[in-house]
Design an enzyme around this catalytic site. Structure first.
Site, PDB file in Angstrom:
ATOM      1  N   GLU A  33      13.249  28.455  34.737  1.00  0.00           N
ATOM      2  CA  GLU A  33      13.343  29.915  34.790  1.00  0.00           C
ATOM      3  C   GLU A  33      14.540  30.428  33.997  1.00  0.00           C
ATOM      4  O   GLU A  33      14.452  31.436  33.307  1.00  0.00           O
ATOM      5  CB  GLU A  33      13.421  30.399  36.240  1.00  0.00           C
ATOM      6  CG  GLU A  33      12.156  30.177  37.056  1.00  0.00           C
ATOM      7  CD  GLU A  33      10.938  30.896  36.477  1.00  0.00           C
ATOM      8  OE1 GLU A  33      11.115  31.788  35.628  1.00  0.00           O
ATOM      9  OE2 GLU A  33       9.813  30.546  36.865  1.00  0.00           O
ATOM     10  N   TYR A 116      14.644  38.934  38.879  1.00  0.00           N
ATOM     11  CA  TYR A 116      13.469  38.195  38.424  1.00  0.00           C
ATOM     12  C   TYR A 116      13.517  36.733  38.872  1.00  0.00           C
ATOM     13  O   TYR A 116      12.570  36.207  39.474  1.00  0.00           O
ATOM     14  CB  TYR A 116      13.305  38.255  36.895  1.00  0.00           C
ATOM     15  CG  TYR A 116      12.389  37.153  36.456  1.00  0.00           C
ATOM     16  CD1 TYR A 116      11.023  37.278  36.635  1.00  0.00           C
ATOM     17  CD2 TYR A 116      12.898  35.943  35.994  1.00  0.00           C
ATOM     18  CE1 TYR A 116      10.169  36.232  36.330  1.00  0.00           C
ATOM     19  CE2 TYR A 116      12.053  34.894  35.691  1.00  0.00           C
ATOM     20  CZ  TYR A 116      10.702  35.048  35.859  1.00  0.00           C
ATOM     21  OH  TYR A 116       9.863  34.007  35.588  1.00  0.00           O
ATOM     22  N   ASP A 134       8.725  40.674  35.031  1.00  0.00           N
ATOM     23  CA  ASP A 134       9.304  40.306  33.740  1.00  0.00           C
ATOM     24  C   ASP A 134       8.578  41.081  32.642  1.00  0.00           C
ATOM     25  O   ASP A 134       7.790  41.988  32.923  1.00  0.00           O
ATOM     26  CB  ASP A 134       9.209  38.792  33.519  1.00  0.00           C
ATOM     27  CG  ASP A 134       7.781  38.372  33.208  1.00  0.00           C
ATOM     28  OD1 ASP A 134       6.849  39.094  33.606  1.00  0.00           O
ATOM     29  OD2 ASP A 134       7.595  37.336  32.554  1.00  0.00           O
TER      30      ASP A 134
END
Length: 350
Positions: A33, A116, A134
């Site tokens: 991520e 996020y 996102d």
DNA sequence: AATGCGGGGCA
DNA sequence: TGCCCAGCATT
């Protein structure tokens, strides 16, 4: 079928087989991520594999020197991600005994983890029902629901965060979140999406209004700054050179570079000597010879800056304080621009 | 609320 | 060439 069901069904048949999928271990999920923030899967993938090999656990990452982490990150950009990644690894390793926080709020406290990423990790690893928002999600939601609020302004961001929560599937949150992003990356692409082949086609408000090309709406960003960099590549009597760490704030913080003099424009051959003191390096003034390496400035384009870069070879008769052998300069973490120069100068000069 | 932060890929 | 990419921190 409602929105989330279509996304989930589509995801089951279209998901790419990526190395951080099919696991709920937060370490690889977190690593992927962070690496994929503002970065395409194709670009981040080799870095992910490299990091997992070098640092199989968060403890291995925490134990490494920051310079080693930056070296492995070299070329991926947004280097604060690497520094924050390392800092968070230390926190997890030393304060949490190697265990990741298992909640959104706990994850949010980690350096480099924002709304996020906390939503992604908490949903994928711990099934906490938080919607990811996102760039993909902005695009899919703005089109499907026909929302023309700017996605890069606070009001729009609040609106989409709320909308995303309303339409999520809380029961299969991990797959739903990944599916929605995958859908944006592969089907609802930024330019010329194949809406005829879209499983959401019938319900898409943008299609109905013929506004697919106008959504999502984004406010224009500021223009780029132009700067002129003169890198002085010292070569002393023992074929050593000088690399210094960029201390922020600014671009490339934490990376190394040669002594730098910034100028107001392109410096002529007979003008560089007067600028040598500007580098603030003792001994450069004793240069016997200062030669322009690249005849025309290298134009290095970053998102927010255009750099016009000239490298100068500075021959020094003596021995340079704190110098590093040219044969070893490649081991330092440097910007791509510097790495390219090192490669060129190795092939053409030495 | 605005700004800065990389590098690469694509039409 | 301009836009976009599994955003975040700082001011």
């Amino acid at each position: 079928m409602e929105f989330s069901d279509v996304i989930l069904a589509w995801y089951r048949t279209h998901k790419r087989d990526l190395p951080w999928r099919n696991t709920r271990d937060p370490y690889p999920i977190w690593l992927s991520e962070i690496m994929l923030q503002q970065t395409r899967v194709a670009q981040g993938l080799p870095y992910f594999l490299k990091f997992m090999e070098h640092f199989p656990t968060v403890g291995d990452l925490a134990a490494a020197p920051e310079e080693e982490v930056l070296k492995l990150w070299q070329g991926l950009g947004y280097y604060s991600r690497a520094r924050n990644l390392h800092a968070a690894a230390k926190t997890i390793s030393r304060e949490y005994e190697g265990n990741f926080p298992q909640t959104y709020e706990g994850l949010l406290k980690l350096k480099g983890v924002g709304a996020y990423t906390a939503a992604a990790i908490s949903s994928i690893c711990f099934q906490e029902p938080n919607p990811v928002v996102d760039g993909n999600v902005y695009r899919v939601l703005s089109r499907y629901f026909g929302v023309d609020l700017p996605v890069n302004a606070p009001e729009g961001m609040r609106y989409f965060a709320k909308l995303a929560r309303e339409v999520m599937d809380a029961e299969q949150i991990g797959d739903y979140n990944q599916g929605l992003m995958e859908f944006g990356a592969l089907q609802c692409v930024p330019r010329n999406p194949d809406c005829a082949a879209c499983p959401l086609g019938g319900g898409c408000e943008a299609v109905r209004q013929g506004r697919v090309g106008e959504l999502p709406v984004k406010l224009p960003k500021k223009g780029v700054r132009t700067r002129y960099f003169n890198y002085l590549f010292p070569v002393d009597r023992e074929f050593r050179t000088l690399l210094t760490r960029r201390n922020g704030p600014g671009i490339w913080e934490g990376l190394f570079e040669f002594p730098l003099v910034e100028s107001g424009g392109v410096v002529p051959e007979d003008g560089i000597r007067a600028l040598l003191p500007g580098a603030g390096i003792q001994g450069l003034g004793e240069a016997t010879d200062v030669v322009r390496f690249n005849p025309n400035p290298i134009i290095h384009k970053l998102s927010h800056q255009h750099l016009y870069v000239t490298f100068w070879i500075v021959h020094l008769p003596g021995s340079l304080e704190g110098a590093v052998p040219i044969s070893q300069m490649h081991s330092y973490p440097v910007p791509v621009l510097i790495a390219n120069f090192m490669e060129t100068v190795k092939n053409s000069y030495f």
